[in-house]
Design an enzyme around this catalytic site. Structure first.
Site, short mmCIF file in Angstrom:
data_model
loop_
_atom_site.label_atom_id
_atom_site.label_comp_id
_atom_site.label_asym_id
_atom_site.label_seq_id
_atom_site.Cartn_x
_atom_site.Cartn_y
_atom_site.Cartn_z
N GLU A 1 62.64 61.93 9.38
CA GLU A 1 61.71 62.98 8.91
C GLU A 1 60.40 62.72 9.65
O GLU A 1 59.72 61.75 9.36
CB GLU A 1 61.45 62.88 7.41
CG GLU A 1 62.65 62.52 6.54
CD GLU A 1 63.60 63.67 6.33
OE1 GLU A 1 63.21 64.80 6.62
OE2 GLU A 1 64.73 63.41 5.88
N CYS B 1 52.52 65.65 6.89
CA CYS B 1 53.44 66.10 7.94
C CYS B 1 53.50 67.62 7.95
O CYS B 1 53.67 68.23 8.99
CB CYS B 1 54.81 65.50 7.72
SG CYS B 1 55.40 65.73 6.05
N GLU C 1 49.81 66.73 16.98
CA GLU C 1 49.61 66.43 15.56
C GLU C 1 48.40 65.50 15.44
O GLU C 1 48.41 64.38 15.93
CB GLU C 1 50.85 65.75 14.99
CG GLU C 1 50.73 65.51 13.50
CD GLU C 1 51.93 64.78 12.91
OE1 GLU C 1 52.32 63.74 13.46
OE2 GLU C 1 52.45 65.26 11.89
N LYS D 1 60.81 49.32 3.42
CA LYS D 1 59.67 48.78 4.18
C LYS D 1 58.53 49.77 4.10
O LYS D 1 58.53 50.79 4.77
CB LYS D 1 60.09 48.58 5.64
CG LYS D 1 59.37 47.46 6.34
CD LYS D 1 57.98 47.68 6.84
CE LYS D 1 57.64 48.67 7.87
NZ LYS D 1 56.16 48.84 7.97
P1 NAP Z 1 54.56 55.68 11.96
O1 NAP Z 1 53.51 55.00 12.71
O2 NAP Z 1 55.71 56.27 12.69
O3 NAP Z 1 55.10 54.60 10.91
C1 NAP Z 1 56.10 54.91 9.94
C2 NAP Z 1 56.74 53.61 9.49
O4 NAP Z 1 57.45 53.02 10.58
C3 NAP Z 1 55.75 52.55 9.03
O5 NAP Z 1 56.30 51.84 7.94
C4 NAP Z 1 55.61 51.68 10.25
O6 NAP Z 1 55.18 50.39 9.98
C5 NAP Z 1 57.03 51.68 10.77
N1 NAP Z 1 57.18 51.36 12.19
C6 NAP Z 1 56.25 51.36 13.18
N2 NAP Z 1 56.81 51.00 14.36
C7 NAP Z 1 58.13 50.76 14.12
C8 NAP Z 1 59.23 50.36 14.95
N3 NAP Z 1 59.10 50.13 16.26
N4 NAP Z 1 60.44 50.23 14.36
C9 NAP Z 1 60.60 50.48 13.04
N5 NAP Z 1 59.60 50.84 12.21
C10 NAP Z 1 58.38 50.98 12.74
O7 NAP Z 1 53.98 56.84 11.05
P2 NAP Z 1 52.70 56.78 10.13
O8 NAP Z 1 51.50 56.74 11.01
O9 NAP Z 1 52.87 55.71 9.09
O10 NAP Z 1 52.80 58.18 9.37
C11 NAP Z 1 52.33 59.37 9.92
C12 NAP Z 1 53.48 60.16 10.51
O11 NAP Z 1 54.49 60.39 9.55
C13 NAP Z 1 53.05 61.53 10.98
O12 NAP Z 1 53.59 61.79 12.26
C14 NAP Z 1 53.68 62.46 9.96
O13 NAP Z 1 53.91 63.75 10.42
C15 NAP Z 1 54.91 61.74 9.59
N6 NAP Z 1 55.41 62.19 8.29
C16 NAP Z 1 56.54 62.96 8.23
C17 NAP Z 1 57.03 63.41 7.01
C18 NAP Z 1 58.28 64.26 6.91
O14 NAP Z 1 58.88 64.30 5.85
N7 NAP Z 1 58.70 64.93 7.97
C19 NAP Z 1 56.35 63.06 5.83
C20 NAP Z 1 55.21 62.29 5.93
C21 NAP Z 1 54.75 61.85 7.16
P3 NAP Z 1 53.63 49.99 10.00
O15 NAP Z 1 52.82 51.16 9.57
O16 NAP Z 1 53.56 48.90 9.02
O17 NAP Z 1 53.33 49.56 11.40
#
Ligand code: NAP
Ligand code: MG
Length: 494
Positions: free
Chosen positions: A263, A298, A396, A188
């Site tokens: 992650e 991240c 963050e 997804k």
């Molecule tokens: P996010 O809002 O948590 O979304 C991540 C994924 O989860 C998206 O595909 C999102 O879908 C989906 N999602 C949202 N709500 C959900 C729910 N209730 N149940 C299941 N899936 C759900 O994160 P983001 O804004 O895309 O990315 C930024 C974050 O990623 C930052 O906090 C960053 O630090 C973190 N990150 C971590 C790493 C690592 O390896 N540690 C690497 C890269 C990024 P939709 O977007 O389609 O709503």
């Protein structure tokens, strides 16, 4: 290539927005779609299938069928290897097109998607392909009347839910090791960046991956939730925010206790000690660590912890380096910093900057850029922070914002560095290797860089966090642990 030639190519691009289920492109059952637009200039890129529970069920059924049939799982390792190597080769052949798609979808500079994102994704596929016929199990030490085997088996149906900051690369970090082990995957992508995942799955089938082994269901949070709560998904590999990660852990607990690998976010410190070996190089690296990918990383080194004795001269150099990240059009090959992902991310970052103006001293940036472009740009921004208990230093931001905090002793620097709920990455700059090693040991982070940042020999290091930055590790052979179950087989001999 020039900006003009990339623009021409972009205009001719035929963009696929359908889901990919059981080896075929398909619309959602109710024909629901969402608009995918470009943060470069607001242009509409494609209508993308909005998958709901119905499509998630279809994809999980296809993945399960593929897994149970054994067409992929039971292939000998070197046969799986050759399919995956073919897939990597196709990604290399199509690299320009996928990089362009990724740039249009996310606003990443074309120089980064062509040099980093897509080549690294292809390399990751080939790395796990090459690994899979070389890792074996163990023979346990037993008494002579027993023979004990410790083997790894694929876990089954893996759901991969990924964010928008490195859409293709993070998707491949999950899919490559999971598929190499013989699992089936339902991916997804983020609703903000769904395009490259669809293209990659098409190429995987072209390379010979059987239908159902890799499915892509674009959608929103509810699509991810349907996967995370599904009773027939065995493992969920998630990269995203800590807030959603917490939900994923709960969904797993409340459904079938699927393995949940998380992650998550970070607020990574870069510690610069007074004996820092090369202030110019360190300052350029500090700037790169927070402005690369518009700070939407991240691992962004978003906290600069600098010793009072060198603060003045060092921060001056960081500010000079920041000027090299003035936002530019992502299709220009010389652009180093492109756009943010969308208008809501810009609003989020600007609200942190607004709050920061009251609580800290703005040293540079702080404004929207390229006004009139229709795109989502913010200047590289640096704040001098008088205290560490403010949002700029603790939360963050996920944007091009660096928070500078001053310290007087090494103990204070380590305490500041560890004073966070996160634990993804950190760096320390010192000419004294003993000091650097001792400091590295004291830092509670999954990766510590010494006299560098973001240096990596590609796949060779496990990548993930301590504390609320998550639990699993992507990359390296350790990633295989997430996608396999350990089995003990104990044979009683005569
Ligand atoms: P996010 O809002 O948590 O979304 C991540 C994924 O989860 C998206 O595909 C999102 O879908 C989906 N999602 C949202 N709500 C959900 C729910 N209730 N149940 C299941 N899936 C759900 O994160 P983001 O804004 O895309 O990315 C930024 C974050 O990623 C930052 O906090 C960053 O630090 C973190 N990150 C971590 C790493 C690592 O390896 N540690 C690497 C890269 C990024 P939709 O977007 O389609 O709503
Ligand atoms: Mg997009």
């Amino acid at each position: 290539m020039t900006r003009e030639s990339w623009s021409t190519q972009a205009a001719q691009l035929c963009i696929e927005g359908r889901a990919f289920i059981d080896g075929k492109l398909s619309d959602a059952h109710d024909s629901a779609t969402f608009a995918c637009t470009s943060p470069i200039d607001g242009r509409m890129l494609a209508q993308v299938a909005r998958c709901g529970e119905e499509e998630v069920n279809q994809a999980v059924r296809a993945a399960r069928r593929c897994f149970e049939s054994g067409v992929w799982r039971d292939l000998e390792p070197r046969a799986r290897k050759s399919v995956l190597l073919r897939w990597a080769e196709l990604v290399v052949q199509q690299a320009d097109e996928i990089a362009l798609l990724e740039t249009l979808d996310t606003g990443k500079p074309i120089a980064d998607t062509t040099n980093v994102d897509i080549p690294s994704a292809a390399y990751c596929i080939s790395w796990f392909a090459e690994a899979i016929d070389k890792v074996g199990g163990e023979v346990a030490p037993t008494s002579t009347h027993l023979l004990g085997l410790v083997t790894r088996e694929p876990v089954g149906v893996v759901a991969a839910v990924v964010p928008w900051n490195f859409p293709a690369l993070i998707a491949i970090w999950k899919c490559a090791p999971a598929l190499a082990c013989g699992n089936s995957v339902v991916l997804k992508p983020s609703e903000k960046s769904p395009l490259s995942a669809i293209r990659l799955a098409q190429l995987a089938i072209e390379a010979g991956l059987p239908p159902g082994a890799l499915n892509v269901v674009p959608g929103f949070g509810d699509t991810g939730q349907a996967l995370a709560t599904h009773m027939d998904v065995d493992c969920i590999a998630f990269t995203g925010s800590t807030a959603v990660g917490r939900k994923i852990a709960r969904y797993a607990a409340e459904s079938n206790l699927k393995r949940a690998w998380l992650e998550l976010g970070g607020k990574s410190p870069q510690i610069v000690l007074p004996d820092c070996p090369d202030l110019d190089r360190a300052a350029r690296t500090v700037a790169h660590a927070v402005f690369y990918n518009t700070g939407q990383m991240c691992t962004a080194g978003s906290r600069l912890l600098v010793h009072r004795d060198i603060k003045g001269e060092f921060v001056e150099r960081v500010l000079a380096a920041a000027q090299g990240y003035a936002p530019g059009n992502p299709l220009s090959p010389d652009t180093r910093m492109g756009s943010l992902i969308d208008a809501s991310q810009v609003d989020r970052v600007l609200s942190y900057i607004q709050q920061g103006r009251d609580e800290a001293t703005l040293l540079t940036g702080g404004l929207r850029a390229l006004n009139g472009s229709g795109g989502q740009y913010i200047e590289p921004t640096v704040f001098d922070c008088p205290r560490a208990d403010i949002a700029l230093v603790n939360e963050e931001i996920f944007g091009p914002v660096l928070s500078v905090v001053t310290f007087d002793s090494l103990d204070e620097a380590v305490a500041l560095a560890n004073d966070t709920v996160y634990g993804l990455a950190a760096s320390v700059w010192s000419a004294d290797l003993s000091t650097a090693h001792e400091t590295a040991r004291r830092l509670r982070a999954g990766t510590v860089w010494v006299n560098c940042y973001e240096e990596t020999d590609n796949m060779n290091f496990p990548f993930g966090g301590f504390k609320e930055s998550g639990n699993g590790r992507d990359n390296s052979l350790h990633a295989l642990e997430k996608y396999t179950e350990l089995k003990s087989t104990i044979v009683k001999l005569r």
